[in-house]
Design a protein around this motif. Structure first.
Motif, short mmCIF file in Angstrom:
data_model
loop_
_atom_site.label_atom_id
_atom_site.label_comp_id
_atom_site.label_asym_id
_atom_site.label_seq_id
_atom_site.Cartn_x
_atom_site.Cartn_y
_atom_site.Cartn_z
N ALA A 929 0.83 -1.20 0.00
CA ALA A 929 0.00 0.00 0.00
C ALA A 929 0.87 1.26 0.00
N GLU A 930 1.99 1.25 0.72
CA GLU A 930 2.87 2.41 0.76
C GLU A 930 3.50 2.64 -0.61
N CYS A 931 3.88 1.56 -1.31
CA CYS A 931 4.41 1.71 -2.67
C CYS A 931 3.36 2.35 -3.59
N VAL A 932 2.12 1.88 -3.48
CA VAL A 932 1.03 2.44 -4.29
C VAL A 932 0.86 3.92 -3.98
N ARG A 933 0.84 4.27 -2.71
CA ARG A 933 0.63 5.66 -2.31
C ARG A 933 1.71 6.57 -2.87
N LEU A 934 2.98 6.17 -2.68
CA LEU A 934 4.07 7.03 -3.12
C LEU A 934 4.11 7.13 -4.64
N ALA A 935 3.94 6.00 -5.34
CA ALA A 935 3.94 6.03 -6.81
C ALA A 935 2.82 6.93 -7.33
N SER A 936 1.66 6.83 -6.72
CA SER A 936 0.51 7.63 -7.18
C SER A 936 0.71 9.10 -6.86
N ALA A 937 1.32 9.41 -5.71
CA ALA A 937 1.58 10.81 -5.38
C ALA A 937 2.57 11.42 -6.36
N THR A 966 -8.94 -2.62 5.71
CA THR A 966 -9.64 -1.35 5.51
C THR A 966 -8.85 -0.15 6.03
N GLU A 967 -8.09 -0.36 7.12
CA GLU A 967 -7.33 0.77 7.66
C GLU A 967 -6.23 1.21 6.69
N LEU A 968 -5.74 0.29 5.86
CA LEU A 968 -4.69 0.64 4.90
C LEU A 968 -5.25 1.42 3.71
N THR A 969 -6.56 1.36 3.52
CA THR A 969 -7.15 2.06 2.37
C THR A 969 -7.34 3.56 2.65
N GLU A 970 -7.32 3.95 3.93
CA GLU A 970 -7.65 5.34 4.27
C GLU A 970 -6.70 6.36 3.66
N PRO A 971 -5.35 6.18 3.79
CA PRO A 971 -4.47 7.17 3.16
C PRO A 971 -4.57 7.17 1.63
N LEU A 972 -4.85 6.01 1.05
CA LEU A 972 -4.99 5.94 -0.40
C LEU A 972 -6.24 6.68 -0.86
#
Length: 983
Positions: A929-937, A966-972
């Motif tokens: 999830a962190e990889c997804v978040r950073l790549a998308s940002a 579900t808690e990992l989806t919040e920052p995304l």
């Protein structure tokens, strides 16, 4: 003594000034500053000379040399008046700022007349008015002079505190402290503490704050019931001011705090650490404050009846508490009188009298994890805890005492040691006369008994060579006394002690283990022959020889666990048990059963060992001996820990300690019981209780003279306190240990000391004291480079050092440190640690230097890639994500920091591929999830491609939700919402 090469150009001069600015205040910095002024004069340029003079005044001011500061400033002021154009806005600001420094310096010198002080303030006011500067700083100095003299400060306070601050006002933190102290003098603790809140909370700070405010706030905190905050403030505040000549007053208030909270021993320890302040502080006012605080401590120690204790004082002679107090009293009284004579008041004498008249505020406040008592500051014999059972009555006559000691020794009774200790005192007295009593026997036998007891105690302290010699000496005396059975026992004990002594000097590794096993086999044979060839053995003697035969084979089993060795031990145990049962030697019956349980435990059959202890406990509770119960409960607790039954282990170990309190403290390994109980507490999720047990373990070992074991326990306690976030507790404990005389003298095991220093360096880092942490790590890295037998530890220390250097922006030094770590890693791999270090250095360099740092950052990552390749080839499995995945993610972060956004997205997508689809594993899903978040940002914000970024985010939210994350989806989801709003 020159401290640097003589600068040959103004560029070199400025570089030398910058380097000197990094040094701590003290004589070394001051001497260098003086040399640099001389060097600046050769260039015959005003501006370089001004910079050098400013550095010199800074060194004098913060090096507690107020007599010299005004002289330097007079020279600066002359240059300013003669060549005003040479002073840019920053230098001009410094000139007007330092009028306040001179005012403070003049106040600190009783030889400067009061009229001169007022004239200087008038000069300051006139200069400020002429320059069009606000007068709040002047009124602040006028208030300080009034407070110093002891005048009514009401008007002076209003004229200062009611004015608007200016750019030349002291910093917010310093003025806050001054306002709070005004309320403190007025007797309003609560108002003072309210004023101090922003400083004590860390919202306002400067070079001297919050350390100064903390030192003043300690006693008000106690008086208002905030004891825990006072304790925490003492630990953090003392570390910020110790050994600093410009903060000797702050040090003195920490000493005073110790004296008024039942921590007189810690106060003496801190005084020793600051002994240099007696000679380094040249400010009379600072001397008066420091000496009065020291006297508060020494007065308290003397009132408690410890005036003969050693104390750290002026150089050139040895001091006792009473002697140093008398010396200080004379000097401080004279200083107070000189200030009062200059000021025309009695303010300083009155303040000093009030400070010395303070009564203790608390009987005992536990300040650190290592509480000290005054009776522990001087060498003393270990004092056993008072037994809760009636002690064995000590006979009054010497013959009765001798017979009692021997009877108890035959039983293995713990009270025997007390009898032997009493006899040793009597026999070594100059007027000793040996009784002519057949029951007592000749003096040679009693001397043999005492040597035998002394040998046993030396063995318990692991002084095996000494023990072996004493046993042989005792055996010879027993021969002289015509007691072959006693001689045989002493020789058998000496044989075992000799093997243990040889093990410490023999080869390590497999060769050493083989030699030790062979030696123990030979000793078993010799003890067996002693038993067979010695006539007239009493049953208890023969049982003890059988027990020593078991011990020899049990030690061999510890060296080499084989079925053959296990069987040999159990066979000897059966012989001992049968013999002891036949002759009703109850202590050896219990001993045989304990050895059987231990043998099963060593062989790995823990359930069988536990069953044996069950039966043994039943027997002990019915038949005794009662003093064996703590030993067996300790063994049982360790077995249950090994079987992962922490609750049962906790109960057994607690009971063992409770029962041990009924007997002399030397009878049991209480340090180990407390240590095992600490382990049980950790398994049960009770870390605070575990911490208490570890410190008790260490204290117990210290009382028994087992310093290495004590320091190991304290080391574990320090690490646990750091893990719990009690950073200042950790540092205070380690500072105390590292100041011990045998540590300072290099007599303690160097690797153990290095471990203490390493933990302290990590604690300093955790406490955000990056400069001190880095200095300690660099020193440790240099020392550990010579550990040829342990390159892995050097790799660990050097890699941590490199990261700290990177945090400080010292990437060239970080590169050198990590290269040393890689060289050590090649000899003793530390794949995970080196990979983490290299990745972190790459991130730090890209983060701090951006695109300019990208080549060096990528070089770090290239090295991390090689480490990952080596790890893969060696079959290394990392905990959590793989080294390859972590590396791909770091490539993404590093490129993002450097502005290489396309490369960042590519690297992060590779990391996602390596991680695979998110599954049930929470940690791996979080990484993905962190990889997804950073790549998308990066893609959506910096590359301005919101559509693919949103598609990636929406798909990731769906996948994570499907697996319940579900808690990992919040920052995304939050990032997706932001992108939609923006575009």
């Amino acid at each position: 003594m020159p401290t640097a090469p003589h600068p040959q150009s103004t560029d070199e001069l400025y570089q030398a000034l910058r380097e000197n600015d990094q040094r701590p205040y003290g004589r070394a910095r001051t001497i260098t500053a003086e040399e640099l002024v001389e060097a600046a004069e050769q260039f015959q340029e005003t501006v370089p000379l001004v910079h050098a003079l400013l550095e010199l005044q800074d060194a004098y001011t913060y090096g507690a040399e107020p007599r010299k500061s005004p002289v330097v400033f007079a020279r600066l002021l002359t240059l300013f008046d003669e060549q005003p154009d040479a002073f840019d806005e920053r230098l001009r600001h410094q000139i007007f700022w330092r009028f306040k420094w001179v005012a403070s310096a003049l106040i600190a010198l009783p030889e400067v007349p009061l009229t001169s002080l007022r004239q200087w303030l008038t000069e300051m006011r006139d200069r400020y008015e002429k320059a069009g500067l606000g007068l709040q700083p002047y009124y602040a100095q006028a208030y300080q002079l009034a407070a110093h003299v002891g005048e009514d400060t009401t008007l002076a306070y209003e004229l200062w505190a009611g004015r608007t601050r200016t750019p030349l006002s002291d910093c917010e933190a310093c003025e806050t402290c001054r306002r709070a102290r005004h309320h403190l003098v007025a007797g309003d603790d609560e108002r003072a503490l309210r004023a101090w809140e922003p400083v004590l909370a860390g919202q306002e700070s400067c070079k001297e704050e919050p350390a100064r405010s903390v030192s003043y706030a300690l006693l008000p905190l106690l008086r208002t019931g905030r004891t825990e905050q006072a304790r925490e403030m003492h630990l953090a505040g003392y570390r910020a001011c110790r050994r600093d000549p410009s903060m000797s007053g702050e040090v003195s208030r920490h000493l005073e705090f110790c004296a008024l909270t039942g921590n007189e021993a810690r106060g003496l320890e801190l005084l020793a650490e600051n002994r240099g302040l007696f000679d380094e502080v040249d400010s009379p006012l600072s001397q008066l404050t420091f000496l009065t605080g020291v006297e508060v401590l020494l007065q308290r120690v003397e009132l408690l009846g410890h005036g003969d204790l050693p104390a750290a004082g002026y150089a050139g002679r040895t001091w006792t508490v009473a002697g140093l107090r008398a010396e200080i009293r004379g000097r401080a009284d004279d200083l107070a009188a000189r200030f009062d004579a200059r000021n025309g008041t009695t303010a300083h004498t009155d303040r000093r009298r009030t400070r010395l008249a303070q009564a203790p505020l608390l009987d005992a406040l536990e300040l650190t994890l290592r509480p000290r008592r005054l009776d522990e500051t001087a060498p003393a014999a270990p004092v056993a805890a008072p037994p809760s059972r009636p002690a064995t009555e000590v006979p009054e006559t010497l013959p009765e005492l001798v017979l009692r000691a021997r009877a108890l020794e035959e039983q293995g009774h713990p009270d025997a040691q007390g009898c032997w200790a009493r006899l040793r005192t009597l026999v070594t007295a100059r007027d000793y006369s040996h009784p002519d009593d057949p029951a007592v026997g000749p003096l040679v036998r009693l001397r043999a008994d005492l040597l035998d007891d002394e040998a046993g105690r030396a063995g318990e302290k692991e002084r095996h060579a000494e023990s072996a010699d004493l046993y042989e000496e005792a055996a010879a005396l027993y021969d002289d006394a015509g007691l072959p059975g006693h001689a045989a026992l002493a020789r058998a004990c000496g044989l075992l002690a000799g093997v243990e002594a040889a093990a410490g000097d023999g080869p390590a590794g497999a060769d050493g283990a083989e030699a030790r096993a062979a030696a123990l086999t030979a000793v078993h044979g010799r003890i067996t022959r002693l038993q067979e060839e010695t006539p007239g053995l009493a049953p208890y003697q023969e049982a003890r020889l059988l027990r020593l035969r078991v011990t020899a084979l049990a030690l061999r089993l510890q060296t080499s666990v084989t079925e053959e060795n296990v069987a040999a031990v159990l066979a000897e145990v059966d012989l001992l048990h049968a013999f002891a049962t036949r002759h009703d030697v109850i202590g050896q019956i219990s001993g045989a059963l304990r050895m059987r349980a231990s043998t099963y435990a060593i062989s790995g059959d823990l359930p069988a060992a536990l069953t044996e202890t069950d039966a043994l406990l039943d027997r002990l509770r019915t038949h005794g001996p009662a003093w064996h119960l703590p030993h067996v409960l300790g063994l049982r607790g360790r077995l249950q820990l090994a079987l992962h039954d922490a609750e049962a282990a906790y109960a057994e170990l607690t009971e063992g300690l409770r029962l041990a309190a009924d007997w002399p403290a030397d009878a049991f390994d209480l340090g180990r019981l407390h240590g095992d109980l600490a382990e049980a507490c950790m398994h049960l999720g009770r870390p605070e209780e575990a911490l208490r047990q570890l410190t008790r373990s260490a204290e117990t070992e210290l009382r028994h003279g087992n310093r290495t074991d004590a320091f190991c326990a304290y080391s574990n306690a320090a690490q646990l306190s750091l893990d719990l976030g009690r950073v200042e507790d950790c540092i205070a404990l380690l500072d105390s240990l590292l100041a011990e005389p045998d540590v300072v003298a290099g007599e303690m095991d160097d690797r153990l000391v290095a471990q203490l220093r390493l933990t302290r360096a990590r604690a300093l880092h955790a406490g955000e004291d990056l400069k001190a942490a880095t200095a300690e790590f660099v020193a440790l890295a240099g020392e550990s480079a010579d550990w040829d037998d342990d390159p892995g530890s050097h790799a660990m220390i050097a890699s941590e050092t490199a990261v700290l250097l990177g945090e400080s922006g010292e990437f060239a030094q970080a590169r050198a440190a990590v290269d040393r770590a890689l060289a050590a890693h090649a000899k003793s791999p530390r794949y995970g640690q080196l990979s983490s270090c290299l990745r972190e250095l790459a991130r730090l360099q890209a983060q701090q230097e951006g695109a300019d740092g990208l080549p060096d950052a990528l070089a770090f990552l290239a090295d991390a890639g090689k480490v990952a390749d080596e790890a893969r080839a060696a079959g290394y499995e990392a905990q959590g994500r793989s080294l390859d995945t972590a590396l791909a993610y770091e490539y993404g972060r590093v490129h993002a920091h450097a502005g290489a956004y396309e490369d960042a997205v590519t690297a992060l997508e590779k990391a996602m591929d390596l991680l695979g689809e998110p599954g049930a594993d929470e940690d791996l899903a979080g990484e993905w999830a962190e990889c997804v978040r950073l790549a998308s940002a990066v893609e959506g914000i910096y590359l301005e491609r919101p559509a693919p970024a949103l598609a990636r985010l929406d798909a990731a939210v769906t996948r994570l939700a499907a697996h319940g994350h579900t808690e990992l989806t919040e920052p995304l989801a939050s990032l997706a919402a932001g992108l939609r709003d923006e575009h």
